[in-house]
Design a protein around this motif. Structure first.
Motif, mmCIF file in Angstrom:
data_model
loop_
_atom_site.group_PDB
_atom_site.id
_atom_site.type_symbol
_atom_site.label_atom_id
_atom_site.label_comp_id
_atom_site.label_asym_id
_atom_site.label_seq_id
_atom_site.Cartn_x
_atom_site.Cartn_y
_atom_site.Cartn_z
ATOM 1 N N SER A 246 0.824 -1.205 0.000
ATOM 2 C CA SER A 246 0.000 0.000 0.000
ATOM 3 C C SER A 246 0.858 1.255 0.000
ATOM 4 O O SER A 246 0.546 2.236 -0.687
ATOM 5 C CB SER A 246 -0.924 0.008 1.227
ATOM 6 O OG SER A 246 -1.842 -1.059 1.181
ATOM 7 N N TYR B 227 -4.106 6.137 7.262
ATOM 8 C CA TYR B 227 -3.973 5.886 5.823
ATOM 9 C C TYR B 227 -3.912 7.206 5.049
ATOM 10 O O TYR B 227 -3.040 7.393 4.189
ATOM 11 C CB TYR B 227 -5.163 5.049 5.362
ATOM 12 C CG TYR B 227 -4.998 4.381 4.017
ATOM 13 C CD1 TYR B 227 -4.469 3.098 3.915
ATOM 14 C CD2 TYR B 227 -5.389 5.035 2.851
ATOM 15 C CE1 TYR B 227 -4.341 2.476 2.680
ATOM 16 C CE2 TYR B 227 -5.254 4.421 1.614
ATOM 17 C CZ TYR B 227 -4.731 3.146 1.535
ATOM 18 O OH TYR B 227 -4.600 2.542 0.302
ATOM 19 N N GLU C 136 -7.524 -2.177 4.954
ATOM 20 C CA GLU C 136 -6.417 -1.845 4.056
ATOM 21 C C GLU C 136 -6.623 -2.464 2.679
ATOM 22 O O GLU C 136 -6.426 -1.801 1.659
ATOM 23 C CB GLU C 136 -5.088 -2.323 4.638
ATOM 24 C CG GLU C 136 -3.912 -1.964 3.739
ATOM 25 C CD GLU C 136 -2.586 -2.517 4.215
ATOM 26 O OE1 GLU C 136 -1.570 -2.256 3.549
ATOM 27 O OE2 GLU C 136 -2.573 -3.220 5.247
ATOM 28 N N THR D 295 -6.934 0.022 -0.529
ATOM 29 C CA THR D 295 -5.873 0.001 -1.527
ATOM 30 C C THR D 295 -6.403 -0.463 -2.871
ATOM 31 O O THR D 295 -6.020 0.067 -3.925
ATOM 32 C CB THR D 295 -4.723 -0.907 -1.055
ATOM 33 O OG1 THR D 295 -4.199 -0.395 0.182
ATOM 34 C CG2 THR D 295 -3.601 -0.949 -2.072
ATOM 35 N N ILE E 234 -1.589 -6.321 -5.486
ATOM 36 C CA ILE E 234 -2.017 -5.472 -4.373
ATOM 37 C C ILE E 234 -3.128 -6.166 -3.586
ATOM 38 O O ILE E 234 -3.890 -5.523 -2.887
ATOM 39 C CB ILE E 234 -2.517 -4.101 -4.874
ATOM 40 C CG1 ILE E 234 -3.683 -4.269 -5.849
ATOM 41 C CG2 ILE E 234 -1.403 -3.309 -5.492
ATOM 42 C CD1 ILE E 234 -4.387 -2.980 -6.178
#
Length: 503
Positions: A61, A94, A165, A169, A457
């Motif tokens: 990320s 984040y 997350e 992402t 990812i």
């Protein structure tokens, strides 16, 4: 005035003044320190001491965020004070990683039109990028994932996983880069469906999954970027094998996960043989790298490197009832074979009649460099020239087109065949049972290696299950805490009292 001077003339008054001055300086320093610390990002001010490192943001990320050039907004459709504290903290950490990410809280009670505008419900997030004009809704229960299995026992679903997350992402990647990648999977040969884990990970890399039956279509769809055969238990027909060969001759990418089956598969095995992989009879066993004496439950040795092992920390993979392969001479010199998984030297291929020792491939990647001839472009140019009048302009246009055809004549493509000896690598029951395995990380690395301009990812969720401390010798530790510590203080006090009395 003289009286005031006399007040500060004594030693006591001077010492008092110094003390007041020092206290004032200390208070000023504390205030200044708090002001400076208050400007630091949340990720620096707060330490993650949670179970399973919920607030830790992975390097995957961070690299995506560091390369962010467009402005991205995250809108939370809920009042901040009423939102889940874990998500509040994670979102702020984040967003603090980049000045190109903005975080906004929209109270749907005060602004009910926001729900209509974004066509979603409260508690959800809307990630959008004005530059690309794309947006994606991230639902609350995709970040705090319920464990519905507990519903049947307790009557209520508990919180199972924390996937903030992974979802963020994935959404960030979609709205900034965003082209979907067409991934097809075959049917008609007893193939298994992908587990929900695999489907979620595919979605995170913007891969759209679609089914194709080659016997019906006769060819691989034109938009297919990757074709997956997930554990076929019956053989391909000759027409299907021909369709695969034709697809790969044009630079196609194919991934095959072999199944534990007793059926003969000569057409499928002939295709693998063509690319330098000979499938051995029987099943692979490993006397050295196995799960607690289960010789057919193999921990393969990883011989891959680079992007194929990206994000893997332990290297722990587990494969059940695997086929075994040996490297052989490919049908063409343009084919190169790379082994990625194999047994130890204590590996065996076991049939009812024999046991053959050796080191066997459990995974391999074959690539072939293809050079397009450019003849089609040249023919099209000639045809276009035949229908025009023979003027200087048409002649010049034909010459320019011919030059373009010559330049494209040496354009290179690469076909890719990835073979795993067992589809148990992505079995949902297996990966759920052993949460420390990196099976899915390896699989997704292999998938993304077949797609252009895509990195893995696919960030796996973190468990929200309660972690209990396990301690040995609890009785001895309890005795020391309840009896030993007070006894030490009493003994120290007694010795101090005795020393003073003697003095």
């Amino acid at each position: 005035m003289e009286k005031i001077k006399k007040l500060f003339a004594t030693a006591a008054s001077r010492n008092g003044s110094y003390s007041v001055g020092l206290i004032a300086m200390a208070v000023a320093a504390v205030i200044l320190f708090n002001l400076v610390v208050g400007q630091l990002p949340e990720s620096v001010k707060q330490a993650d001491i949670s179970d399973n490192r919920l607030y830790e943001i992975t390097q995957v990320s961070r690299e995506l965020i560091d390369g962010l050039e467009e402005q991205v907004s995250i809108k939370v459709l809920q009042n901040r004070e009423d939102y889940d504290d874990r998500l509040v903290r994670f979102l702020e950490n984040y967003a603090a990683l980049s000045g190109n990410i903005s975080l906004e809280w929209i109270d749907p009670v005060l602004h009910p039109s926001a729900l209509t505008e974004y066509e979603t419900e409260q508690n959800n997030l809307v990630v959008s990028c004005e530059t690309t004009g794309k947006q994606k809704v991230v639902e609350y229960y995709d970040m705090i994932v319920p464990d519905y299995s507990s519903y049947y026992m307790t009557g209520s679903a508990t919180e199972g996983e924390f996937d903030a997350e992974g979802q963020l992402t994935s959404a960030l990647n979609y709205v900034t880069a965003g082209t979907e990648h067409a991934v097809y999977y075959t049917s008609g040969h007893g193939e298994l469906e992908f587990s929900s884990q695999v489907q979620d990970l595919m979605e995170k890399i913007s891969a759209s999954l679609a089914e194709v039956n080659l016997l019906m279509t006769g060819s691989v769809p034109e938009d297919c970027e990757l074709l997956i055969l997930n554990g076929p238990t019956s053989d391909l027909t000759e027409d299907e094998a021909a369709a695969l060969r034709n697809y790969m001759s044009q630079g196609g990418k194919v991934m095959i996960l072999l199944a534990a089956t007793e059926s003969q598969q000569p057409n499928l095995e002939a295709l693998l043989q063509e690319y330098g992989m000979t499938v051995k009879a029987g099943y692979a066993a490993d006397m050295q790298r196995n799960l607690q004496g289960n010789y057919y439950w193999i921990f393969p040795e990883i011989t891959a490197y680079g992007d194929l092992t990206e994000g893997m920390e332990t290297g722990m993979l587990l494969m059940l009832n695997s086929r075994g392969m040996e490297e052989s001479d490919p049908a063409r010199d343009t084919i190169a074979l790379q082994g990625i998984l194999e047994t130890s030297s204590e590996g065996y291929m076991v049939t009812e009649e024999s046991q053959e020792q050796g080191t066997y491939l459990l995974g391999a990647v074959a690539t072939e460099t293809l050079e397009s001839s450019g003849e089609e472009n040249a023919d099209e140019s000639a045809d276009a020239g035949d229908g025009t009048e023979e003027t200087e302009e048409s002649t010049e246009a034909t010459e320019e087109t011919g030059d373009a055809a010559d330049s494209s004549a040496k354009e290179e493509k690469e076909s890719r065949l990835t073979v795993l000896a067992s589809n148990s690598l992505i079995d949902g029951d297996l990966t759920s049972m052993y949460g420390t395995l990196e099976n899915l990380t390896m699989f997704m690395n292999l998938v993304t290696a077949n797609l252009s301009n895509v990195t893995n990812i696919s960030i796996e969720p973190k468990s929200l299950a309660i972690t209990y401390n396990t301690m040995q010798h609890v009785g001895a530790l309890g005795f020391a805490a309840v009896i030993g510590v007070p006894a030490v203080f009493l003994l120290g006090g007694f010795l101090q009292w005795r020393r003073r009395r003697k003095a």
